[in-house]
Design a protein around this motif. Structure first.
Motif, short mmCIF file in Angstrom:
data_model
loop_
_atom_site.label_atom_id
_atom_site.label_comp_id
_atom_site.label_asym_id
_atom_site.label_seq_id
_atom_site.Cartn_x
_atom_site.Cartn_y
_atom_site.Cartn_z
N GLN A 1 1.33 -1.14 -0.35
CA GLN A 1 -0.15 0.29 -0.23
C GLN A 1 0.53 1.23 -0.01
OE1 GLN A 1 -2.87 -0.10 3.00
NE2 GLN A 1 -3.91 1.69 2.19
N VAL A 2 0.50 2.55 -0.70
CA VAL A 2 0.72 3.72 -0.55
C VAL A 2 0.22 4.58 -0.13
CG1 VAL A 2 2.42 5.55 -2.12
CG2 VAL A 2 2.24 2.42 -2.31
N GLN A 3 1.04 5.21 0.38
CA GLN A 3 0.25 6.93 1.25
C GLN A 3 0.59 8.17 0.66
OE1 GLN A 3 0.71 5.94 5.52
NE2 GLN A 3 -1.95 5.09 5.54
N LEU A 4 -0.20 9.17 0.05
CA LEU A 4 0.19 10.23 -0.56
C LEU A 4 -0.18 10.89 -0.02
CD1 LEU A 4 -0.61 8.69 -3.90
CD2 LEU A 4 1.43 9.06 -3.27
N VAL A 5 0.86 12.28 -0.26
CA VAL A 5 0.56 13.39 0.66
C VAL A 5 1.00 14.47 0.13
CG1 VAL A 5 0.69 14.71 2.75
CG2 VAL A 5 0.60 12.36 3.25
N GLU A 6 -0.01 15.21 -0.63
CA GLU A 6 0.47 16.25 -1.33
C GLU A 6 0.52 17.71 -0.66
OE1 GLU A 6 -3.09 14.38 -3.97
OE2 GLU A 6 -2.21 14.51 -1.26
N SER A 7 1.66 17.77 -1.27
CA SER A 7 1.96 20.04 -0.67
C SER A 7 2.00 20.54 -1.17
CB SER A 7 2.47 19.79 0.47
OG SER A 7 4.08 19.07 -0.27
N GLY A 8 2.06 22.50 -1.51
CA GLY A 8 2.67 23.40 -2.23
C GLY A 8 1.81 24.16 -3.02
N GLY A 9 0.09 23.78 -2.36
CA GLY A 9 -0.28 24.93 -3.06
C GLY A 9 -0.77 26.17 -2.52
N GLY A 10 -2.23 27.00 -2.99
CA GLY A 10 -1.55 27.85 -2.63
C GLY A 10 -1.91 29.22 -3.44
N LEU A 11 -2.21 30.58 -2.89
CA LEU A 11 -2.81 31.66 -4.03
C LEU A 11 -1.43 32.35 -4.58
CD1 LEU A 11 -4.91 32.94 -4.86
CD2 LEU A 11 -4.77 34.50 -2.74
N VAL A 12 -2.01 31.98 -5.87
CA VAL A 12 -0.77 32.72 -7.20
C VAL A 12 -1.83 33.77 -8.16
CG1 VAL A 12 -1.12 30.51 -8.56
CG2 VAL A 12 0.87 32.22 -8.80
N ALA A 108 -7.95 3.90 -13.73
CA ALA A 108 -6.67 2.70 -13.27
C ALA A 108 -5.65 3.13 -12.04
CB ALA A 108 -5.52 3.20 -14.70
N TYR A 109 -5.91 4.55 -11.22
CA TYR A 109 -5.15 4.69 -10.34
C TYR A 109 -5.58 4.47 -8.64
CZ TYR A 109 -2.32 7.83 -13.46
OH TYR A 109 -1.31 8.24 -14.37
N ASP A 110 -4.61 3.13 -8.41
CA ASP A 110 -5.63 2.91 -6.64
C ASP A 110 -4.83 3.56 -5.63
OD1 ASP A 110 -3.44 0.51 -8.56
OD2 ASP A 110 -4.93 0.15 -7.91
N TYR A 111 -4.34 4.62 -5.36
CA TYR A 111 -4.36 4.98 -5.04
C TYR A 111 -3.73 6.65 -4.33
CZ TYR A 111 -2.15 0.35 -3.23
OH TYR A 111 -1.99 -0.82 -2.80
N TRP A 112 -4.88 7.26 -3.81
CA TRP A 112 -4.37 8.62 -3.44
C TRP A 112 -4.14 9.44 -2.48
CZ3 TRP A 112 -7.05 10.81 -8.37
CH2 TRP A 112 -7.08 10.37 -8.91
#
Length: 122
Positions: A1-12, A108-112
């Motif tokens: 299993q894979v755990q994914l954590v996004e970062s870097g978003g914001g207002l531009v 087709a993507y298993d982990y989000w």
């Protein structure tokens, strides 16, 4: 299993740039093709970009081609999305995802990941 954590978003502001990151847990990151998807308010989640396991090949949605660049660092278990020349229509929650097969098909993507908000003002 894979755990994914996004970062870097914001207002531009329109015309600006952002770089999203997606940190993956575990030692199997390099065995997955990776993708970025986005979902605007009231709309379906759609494909943005994908990269194969080795990082040698990428594929983009027409709407972002030439402005966005997907990359990965398998040694750091991290996926990136460099977004340049941003437009208000790029405003969305951006998700990274892992797939055994890759491609631009959402199922087709298993982990989000949980998503990161990108807002582009005009």
């Amino acid at each position: 299993q894979v755990q994914l954590v996004e970062s870097g978003g914001g207002l531009v502001q329109a015309g600006g740039s952002l770089r999203l990151s997606c940190a993956a847990s575990g030692r199997t990151f390099s065995t997955y093709a990776m993708g970025w998807f986005r979902q605007a308010p009231g709309k379906e989640r759609v494909f943005v970009a994908t990269i194969i396991k080795s990082g040698d090949s990428t594929y983009y949605a027409d709407s972002v081609k030439g402005r966005f660049a997907i990359s990965r660092d398998n040694a750091k278990n991290t996926l990136y999305l460099q977004m340049n020349s941003l437009k208000p229509e790029d405003t969305a929650v951006y998700y990274c995802a892992a797939s055994r097969v890759g491609g631009n098909y959402l199922k087709a993507y298993d982990y989000w990941g949980q998503g990161t908000q990108v807002t582009v003002s005009s």
